[in-house]
Write an enzyme that holds these catalytic residues in place. Structure first.
Site, PDB file in Angstrom:
ATOM      1  N   THR A   1     -39.607  19.220 -36.849  1.00  8.58           N
ATOM      2  CA  THR A   1     -38.444  20.067 -36.633  1.00  8.58           C
ATOM      3  C   THR A   1     -38.966  21.481 -36.439  1.00  8.58           C
ATOM      4  OG1 THR A   1     -37.485  18.767 -38.424  1.00  8.58           O
ATOM      5  CG2 THR A   1     -36.159  20.561 -37.599  1.00  8.58           C
TER       6      THR A   1
ATOM      7  N   ARG B   1     -29.018   7.399 -34.609  1.00  7.29           N
ATOM      8  CA  ARG B   1     -29.258   8.054 -35.909  1.00  7.29           C
ATOM      9  C   ARG B   1     -29.156   9.577 -35.782  1.00  7.29           C
ATOM     10  NH1 ARG B   1     -33.759  11.660 -37.771  1.00  7.29           N
ATOM     11  NH2 ARG B   1     -33.821  11.449 -40.027  1.00  7.29           N
TER      12      ARG B   1
ATOM     13  N   GLY C   1     -29.952  13.014 -37.982  1.00  8.92           N
ATOM     14  CA  GLY C   1     -30.649  13.517 -39.173  1.00  8.92           C
ATOM     15  C   GLY C   1     -29.973  14.764 -39.717  1.00  8.92           C
ATOM     16  N   ASP C   2     -30.702  15.532 -40.501  1.00  7.42           N
ATOM     17  CA  ASP C   2     -30.095  16.696 -41.153  1.00  7.42           C
ATOM     18  C   ASP C   2     -30.039  17.938 -40.266  1.00  7.42           C
ATOM     19  OD1 ASP C   2     -32.956  16.809 -41.332  1.00  7.42           O
ATOM     20  OD2 ASP C   2     -32.755  18.463 -42.749  1.00  7.42           O
TER      21      ASP C   2
ATOM     22  N   THR D   1     -36.886  21.045 -42.930  1.00 10.95           N
ATOM     23  CA  THR D   1     -37.632  20.076 -42.131  1.00 10.95           C
ATOM     24  C   THR D   1     -38.144  18.986 -43.057  1.00 10.95           C
ATOM     25  OG1 THR D   1     -39.621  19.714 -40.811  1.00 10.95           O
ATOM     26  CG2 THR D   1     -39.697  21.549 -42.353  1.00 10.95           C
ATOM     27  N   GLY D   2     -38.126  17.749 -42.575  1.00 15.12           N
ATOM     28  CA  GLY D   2     -38.622  16.652 -43.402  1.00 15.12           C
ATOM     29  C   GLY D   2     -37.821  15.391 -43.188  1.00 15.12           C
TER      30      GLY D   2
ATOM     31  N   GLY E   1     -35.036  13.578 -43.065  1.00 23.00           N
ATOM     32  CA  GLY E   1     -33.672  14.062 -42.944  1.00 23.00           C
ATOM     33  C   GLY E   1     -32.638  13.420 -43.845  1.00 23.00           C
TER      34      GLY E   1
END
Lengths: 340, 340
Positions: B207, B235, B237-238, B258-259, B261
């Site tokens: 990200t 999908r 994510g965050d 970041t990571g 999500g």
């Protein structure tokens, strides 16, 4: 000595049983908030709405009464509301600008903080079951569009032809909305006019939701919606967003929101109520009222929410004229209301 | 008397100018967190990454230095990272299971709590400009898929052929991921195997993000991503979720995550850090570290975040081996780091 041992075991057994079954449970549901006025409601229509809410309460209550989980109870209650064409979710979903029905739903387990959500699905009879499947059967939280439909179909959700969601009432709502939109477009920049929020929020959007505390002390929350009449651009509201429209944490509370979704996203409504309890040690009612009665209108939004805390206290807070809502408790207390 | 008046006006003018220009600003950026080890990095590659981060810092710093807003600075910094094929956003986006590039981005203005996000877009060169357009030019917060693309095109965003996002590196990553997925599928239930998270998070997702405080005391945050290699089922994510991957509030802080999500969504990471500051009166670093170093791994996730508070304090917290990151302050202090 042996007699005493047996007695001891029996007492322990009774204590465990009593600890499990004497614990209280609570279920609270909503069918959307908005310009719901007694003056514009017929007694027949009011009866139908109340019956719809009662059916949802019954479905969830049966599960909780028999020792079922909060998660199963909120899913069951939502399914009943999704199958009832009076509410803007599932069968009663409103139409998009393109004349389609695009549904969103989310569910969260307060015990594990696991969550599932689907956005923009068009052929899943009960979007809440798809959200549950995302939570239980995938390592994802949120799926959207055709991908979400593919996953739901592969995981046992009932797939219907999109025409299943057609109702004359919602179709007429779309025609009304389009007429209103095009009239306004004559006077304004057309893009902006089509994107503006409705003057009468009520016929444009609605949501259904459920929150529960089960007899094991677990909280769960779920929300489902057909979105906003005449919506465009693949707009996603707060209902499928964990933290905005739905949140549950056994340490604090379970929350399901309804209203002008954009404002609930910007305020991260559901999680903020949980955080106010956890970090500011506010009680549930104060936390919910501060957000719904003060912060939400201060930003320009409106709507409501239902919430239950880990001790079984619950609140149904809204700043609109009405909110379809009901609750049932393990002690038999129950109620259904519509207006302020 | 007239002389004094002129002097007074001059002093006032100088005071206003000084109040404006003496105020500090801060810009912090990240290019993703993960298994980034010095032992597997070549000096040439490291130099390229650092140059990419420097270019982004320069773009944002130029704006802030010249009295520009935090909002413009984070957008400009993200655009540079999106155009750099080293980072998983824009041009360097990873491929989905179907061999497509589906991009997500979000931006938030701490002054007004306005926010914009796009999810699953395939032909917008800079998704962050589309998120900004959603915020500035619509009354919505989140748009997805084809609808979001239509809106972006109608509102001045640069549209490209989806082939613009092709890079050999990311295509090979997809082939590797598919090989790994099908090997695992032989041993497990295939649906589950394809949904599981990667063992090596690093090549699967990344990200980019930016947070800033401008000289007027306004905060802003922005995040952009190409998602997860080999992702299926639409999908989300965050990164495009306000409250999870991105949040900004002038009263507290601006955060970009970041990571992994799914865990950031379940924890509503960005908003929780803001709430810990607002309701528990924690400082920024303690709030971020508690979430990233304790709560996130306790739930099973990993990743990092960058954040700046209203007083210009900033933090770059992560629990992975590395996070591409950099900062620049109005006093000239600056730094770029990769490893722990």
């Amino acid at each position: 000595m042996k007699k005493y041992s047996i007695l001891f075991v029996l007492i322990c057994f009774a204590a465990i049983l009593s600890a499990q079954t004497n614990k209280k449970y609570v279920l609270v549901i909503h069918g959307g908030a908005g310009t719901i006025l007694q003056s514009t409601m017929t007694p027949e229509k009011e009866k139908l709405y109340k019956q719809g809410l009662q059916n949802a309460l019954n479905a969830g209550n049966t599960i909780l009464k028999n020792g079922g989980t909060a998660l199963n109870a909120v899913e069951a209650a939502i399914k009943v509301l999704e199958d009832d064409s009076l509410f803007n979710a599932g069968k009663g979903a409103v139409f998009t600008n393109e004349g389609k029905n695009e549904l969103d739903a989310s569910i969260m387990d307060g015990k594990t903080l696991k969550a599932g959500a689907v956005a923009g699905v068009t052929n899943i009879r009960n979007p809440i079951t798809a959200a549950r499947a995302v939570m239980d059967k995938s390592e994802h939280v949120m799926m959207s569009g055709k991908g979400a439909e593919l996953f739901a179909a592969a995981n046992g959700c009932t797939i219907v032809d999109p025409s299943y969601f057609f109702t004359t009432q919602r179709w007429n709502d779309l025609l009304d909305a389009k007429k209103e939109d095009s009239l306004k477009a004559l006077h304004k920049d057309s893009t902006k006019a089509l994107l503006r929020q409705p003057d009468n929020h009520d016929y444009k959007y609605g949501t259904v939701g459920a929150v529960a505390l089960d007899m094991y002390g677990n909280l769960a929350a779920a929300t489902s919606t057909g979105g906003m009449t005449d919506k465009r651009y693949g707009r996603i509201g707060d209902s499928p967003i964990i933290g905005a429209g739905t949140y549950a944490d056994n340490n604090t509370c379970a929350v399901s929101c309804t209203g002008w979704g954009e404002y609930f996203i910007r305020l991260v409504m559901a999680k903020t109520i949980s955080d106010k309890m956890e970090f500011a040690h506010e009680n549930l009612k104060d936390a919910a009222d501060d957000m719904i009665i003060k912060k939400l209108p201060a930003l320009g939004g409106d709507g409501g929410l239902i919430a239950v805390d880990k001790d079984g206290n619950f609140t149904m807070s809204f700043d609109t004229d009405g909110m379809y809502r009901g609750y049932v408790k393990s002690n038999g207390e129950t109620g259904i209301e519509i207006y302020k």
